[in-house]
Design an enzyme around this catalytic site. Structure first.
Site, PDB file in Angstrom:
ATOM      1  N   THR A   1       0.841  -1.209  -0.055  1.00 10.54           N
ATOM      2  CA  THR A   1      -0.086   0.048  -0.048  1.00 10.54           C
ATOM      3  C   THR A   1       0.939   1.108   0.183  1.00 10.54           C
ATOM      4  O   THR A   1       1.900   1.186   0.548  1.00 10.54           O
ATOM      5  CB  THR A   1      -0.951  -0.114   1.148  1.00 10.54           C
ATOM      6  OG1 THR A   1      -1.659   1.100   1.082  1.00 10.54           O
ATOM      7  CG2 THR A   1      -0.097   0.087   2.502  1.00 10.54           C
TER       8      THR A   1
ATOM      9  N   GLU B   1      -4.504  -2.771   5.036  1.00 12.07           N
ATOM     10  CA  GLU B   1      -4.008  -3.252   6.328  1.00 12.07           C
ATOM     11  C   GLU B   1      -5.023  -4.092   6.931  1.00 12.07           C
ATOM     12  O   GLU B   1      -4.818  -4.667   7.935  1.00 12.07           O
ATOM     13  CB  GLU B   1      -3.534  -2.124   7.235  1.00 12.07           C
ATOM     14  CG  GLU B   1      -2.307  -1.431   6.837  1.00 12.07           C
ATOM     15  CD  GLU B   1      -2.452  -0.111   5.925  1.00 12.07           C
ATOM     16  OE1 GLU B   1      -3.662  -0.235   5.242  1.00 12.07           O
ATOM     17  OE2 GLU B   1      -1.806   0.744   5.818  1.00 12.07           O
TER      18      GLU B   1
ATOM     19  N   LYS C   1      -6.586  10.638  -2.777  1.00  9.92           N
ATOM     20  CA  LYS C   1      -6.973   9.198  -3.201  1.00  9.92           C
ATOM     21  C   LYS C   1      -7.869   9.714  -4.649  1.00  9.92           C
ATOM     22  O   LYS C   1      -8.795  10.076  -4.529  1.00  9.92           O
ATOM     23  CB  LYS C   1      -8.045   8.530  -2.310  1.00  9.92           C
ATOM     24  CG  LYS C   1      -8.180   7.093  -2.776  1.00  9.92           C
ATOM     25  CD  LYS C   1      -8.310   6.053  -1.848  1.00  9.92           C
ATOM     26  CE  LYS C   1      -7.737   4.783  -1.803  1.00  9.92           C
ATOM     27  NZ  LYS C   1      -8.480   3.723  -0.974  1.00  9.92           N
TER      28      LYS C   1
ATOM     29  N   TRP D   1      -3.826   5.995  -4.487  1.00  7.01           N
ATOM     30  CA  TRP D   1      -3.015   6.959  -4.012  1.00  7.01           C
ATOM     31  C   TRP D   1      -2.022   7.723  -4.784  1.00  7.01           C
ATOM     32  O   TRP D   1      -1.379   7.239  -5.687  1.00  7.01           O
ATOM     33  CB  TRP D   1      -2.417   6.452  -2.892  1.00  7.01           C
ATOM     34  CG  TRP D   1      -3.427   5.582  -1.574  1.00  7.01           C
ATOM     35  CD1 TRP D   1      -3.292   4.329  -1.464  1.00  7.01           C
ATOM     36  CD2 TRP D   1      -4.368   6.249  -0.871  1.00  7.01           C
ATOM     37  NE1 TRP D   1      -4.253   4.175  -0.346  1.00  7.01           N
ATOM     38  CE2 TRP D   1      -4.795   5.348   0.013  1.00  7.01           C
ATOM     39  CE3 TRP D   1      -4.587   7.754  -0.700  1.00  7.01           C
ATOM     40  CZ2 TRP D   1      -5.759   5.652   0.989  1.00  7.01           C
ATOM     41  CZ3 TRP D   1      -5.507   7.998   0.236  1.00  7.01           C
ATOM     42  CH2 TRP D   1      -6.082   7.103   1.085  1.00  7.01           C
TER      43      TRP D   1
HETATM   44  P1  AMP Z   1      -6.294   1.423   0.566  1.00  5.12           P
HETATM   45  O1  AMP Z   1      -5.588   0.900   1.650  1.00  5.12           O
HETATM   46  O2  AMP Z   1      -5.896   1.771  -0.568  1.00  5.12           O
HETATM   47  O3  AMP Z   1      -7.719   0.656   0.377  1.00  5.12           O
HETATM   48  O4  AMP Z   1      -6.942   2.577   1.391  1.00  5.12           O
HETATM   49  C1  AMP Z   1      -7.507   2.636   2.739  1.00  5.12           C
HETATM   50  C2  AMP Z   1      -7.929   4.229   2.763  1.00  5.12           C
HETATM   51  O5  AMP Z   1      -8.983   4.468   2.060  1.00  5.12           O
HETATM   52  C3  AMP Z   1      -8.384   4.350   4.339  1.00  5.12           C
HETATM   53  O6  AMP Z   1      -7.648   4.523   5.469  1.00  5.12           O
HETATM   54  C4  AMP Z   1      -9.289   5.541   3.983  1.00  5.12           C
HETATM   55  O7  AMP Z   1      -8.618   6.821   4.040  1.00  5.12           O
HETATM   56  C5  AMP Z   1      -9.984   5.472   2.590  1.00  5.12           C
HETATM   57  N1  AMP Z   1     -11.312   4.850   2.587  1.00  5.12           N
HETATM   58  C6  AMP Z   1     -11.530   3.511   2.343  1.00  5.12           C
HETATM   59  N2  AMP Z   1     -12.847   3.278   2.437  1.00  5.12           N
HETATM   60  C7  AMP Z   1     -13.281   4.542   2.633  1.00  5.12           C
HETATM   61  C8  AMP Z   1     -14.833   4.955   2.727  1.00  5.12           C
HETATM   62  N3  AMP Z   1     -15.927   4.266   2.431  1.00  5.12           N
HETATM   63  N4  AMP Z   1     -14.901   6.494   2.904  1.00  5.12           N
HETATM   64  C9  AMP Z   1     -13.893   7.096   2.849  1.00  5.12           C
HETATM   65  N5  AMP Z   1     -12.576   6.953   2.748  1.00  5.12           N
HETATM   66  C10 AMP Z   1     -12.558   5.383   2.524  1.00  5.12           C
END
Ligand code: AMP
Length: 540
Positions: A182, A327, A435, A440
């Site tokens: 990630t 994570e 995002k 990212w």
């Molecule tokens: P990833 O590890 O790339 O899946 O990203 C995880 C991150 O995405 C989380 O820590 C949040 O910052 C963001 N995220 C995931 N789901 C949501 C959601 N439903 N609403 C807002 N942010 C989210």
């Protein structure tokens, strides 16, 4: 006392073969649709495990995949852990530097690569230090032209292998089965390792009625890439539960998705808001019958209220907002109304459901403000902390572990409020990342690059809301006094272009006299975002 039988992915394959051998996998690849039963898939999984063994792969070896969502990738999901190997799903959208970094960092011994993605691996082939075999997944009978050595044809390789190969079931359930990197705030991505046990328990959670309720009678279509947190675990759970799965393949478009939903009778699908925004437009044409859908799962970024409303009111498609991260495998929260909230007014229901929701059983959460646990009043803000059996407790061989994993909790970097029902709402993030379309972008890396330009005094990159991509980067730049008026934004953008993948390049550069800072001299990004918003409102 009770029996203690290791929870393993191989046992899932055995279960699917025994009870669901007639159920189907519908796979879209470069040349069209392939249909396989779980019976056939089980044999191909065993052949892959056998072939990997013949190539010298052993328990504990990391084997990377570089592929879209299709049946061969699904075979790798089980065939690699089937020999005790570790399935390393590589995000194809990373920059070449990050791709070679993570392959080398994981010490991948083999890579399974989609033929159409091979040019991306060719770009980095000279940097790779550990890969012994490059296995090309293709519908063609022959291998594509390549300068890479030690290349194998997936189909030819598994054809020679044993379809009754014994998958490893008697291993420690805490052994690693998969890994995924990630993005970090800056620098190289960080690895998360999933154990067999965590994946199995996570699948069970996906089956819970108040989470995704995946069942045998579903037709599940994971649109979220299989290189992004294991497509939220959907392919694992679907195989285990005997759910028909539709894997939508390379370069999906809203039209392809809408057609698959109609033709295959998809009942549940999952993806990021950007995908659903695009699908909505397609559905607005009125050309499709989507009545089979019982749930559109949306996560990875916040689901806007208007989108939930459009799916449900206009198209009669139930929409479910969920939250998670790499994570956490990723399931953490589902935003569902509790039974006693059903008489809320329509707008209030929508308000509740556009929050990220409350944790699924198996995950524990707390919200820490500057003075300890925050009040459950929906107002006080704090950082979301998580723990649970499918939550990582370290980054793979990475000293950045200490920042995020402390006192038995994962510090998510997400700033939330929590209401009296325990439902969280994300209001900000401490991680300096943007995002865009579910992937990212490091604002810090772009800032650092801009600040190496000889005309730039300082630069700060922030996210602004975007209808299609949810967030896009905007760079705020203060020029050196002597350079003011002498350099254009086009020149600065041209300076960034060779340094980053295309979608990282800021949408705009705004010149400023000063960037707001905290008392200790850090960029005050929240203030900057507000300032930009005002500036944009006055110019539009
Ligand atoms: P990833 O590890 O790339 O899946 O990203 C995880 C991150 O995405 C989380 O820590 C949040 O910052 C963001 N995220 C995931 N789901 C949501 C959601 N439903 N609403 C807002 N942010 C989210």
């Amino acid at each position: 006392m009770m029996m203690n039988i290791p929870l393993t992915l191989s046992a899932m394959v055995e279960h699917a073969e025994k009870y669901f051998s007639k159920k189907e996998i519908v796979s879209r690849t470069a040349s069209g649709i392939t249909r396989l039963t779980y019976g056939e898939s089980g044999k191909r999984i065993r052949r892959l495990s056998s072939a990997l063994t013949m190539l010298g792969m052993k328990q504990g070896d990391r084997i990377g995949t570089f592929a879209w969502n299709h049946h061969r990738h699904l075979e790798a999901y089980f065939g690699i852990p089937g020999i005790g190997g570790i399935l390393h799903t590589i995000n194809i959208r990373l920059s070449p530097n990050h791709i070679s970094y993570i392959i080398n960092h994981a010490k991948d011994k083999a890579l399974l690569i989609d033929a159409e993605l091979l040019p991306l691996i060719e770009k980095v082939k000279d940097e790779l230090t550990t890969v012994e075999a490059f296995i090309i997944m293709t519908d063609e009978k022959t291998l594509p032209e390549t300068t890479i050595e030690n290349v194998y044809h997936y189909e030819q390789l598994i054809e020679q292998a044993d379809d009754r190969f014994e998958l490893l079931t008697n291993i420690d359930e805490n052994a690693p089965a998969g890994m995924c990197y990630t993005s970090a705030t800056t620098g190289n991505p960080k690895g998360v390792v999933y154990t067999h046990r965590a994946i199995v328990l996570h699948c069970m959670a996906l089956g819970l009625a108040d989470s995704a309720a995946i069942s045998e009678s579903d037709v599940a279509m994971p649109v979220v890439p299989m290189f992004h947190v294991n497509a939220w675990g959907l392919p694992f759970a679907a195989l285990w539960f005997g759910t028909t799965q539709v894997l939508p393949g390379p370069m999906v478009t809203p039209t392809i998705l809408a057609e698959l939903i109609e033709q295959e009778g998809v009942t549940i699908t999952g993806g990021v808001p950007t995908i659903w925004m695009a699908l909505l437009k397609e559905l607005d044409t009125g050309k499709y019958d989507t009545s089979s859908l019982r749930a559109v799962l949306c996560g990875g970024a916040a689901a806007p209220k208007g989108m939930i409303r459009a799916f449900e009111s206009k198209h009669k498609i139930p929409f479910i907002h969920a939250y998670g991260m790499t994570e956490t495998s990723p399931l953490v929260t589902f935003s569902r109304l509790k039974s006693y909230q059903s008489d809320l007014e329509e707008e209030d229901r929508l308000e509740v459901r556009s929050k990220q929701g409350y944790v699924v059983p198996g995950v524990d959460m707390k919200v820490m403000g500057p003075n300890g646990d925050v009040k459950w009043d929906g107002k006080e803000m704090g950082e979301l902390l998580l723990r649970g059996n499918w939550v990582a407790d370290e980054y793979y061989q990475d000293e950045r572990t200490d920042e995020a994993f402390r006192d038995g909790w994962l510090h998510t970097g997400d700033v939330v409020t929590i209401d009296e029902e325990g439902s969280i709402k994300i209001v900000d993030r401490t991680k300096d990342l943007i995002k865009s379309g579910g992937e990212w972008i490091s604002s810090v890396d772009i800032e650092n690059a801009l600040m190496t330009h000889n005309s730039v005094f300082e630069a700060s990159v922030v996210a602004i809301p975007h209808d299609e991509w949810q967030e896009r980067p905007i760079a705020c730049v203060v020029l050196k006094d002597e350079m003011k008026g002498k350099v254009t934004k086009e020149e600065l953008l041209a300076f960034l272009k060779p340094q980053f993948v295309k979608w990282w390049i800021p949408d705009d550069i705004v010149f400023m006299d000063e960037i707001p800072k905290t008392s200790v001299g850090k960029f005050l990004k929240r203030a900057l975002r507000e300032q930009l918003k005002k500036q944009m409102n006055t110019t539009t």
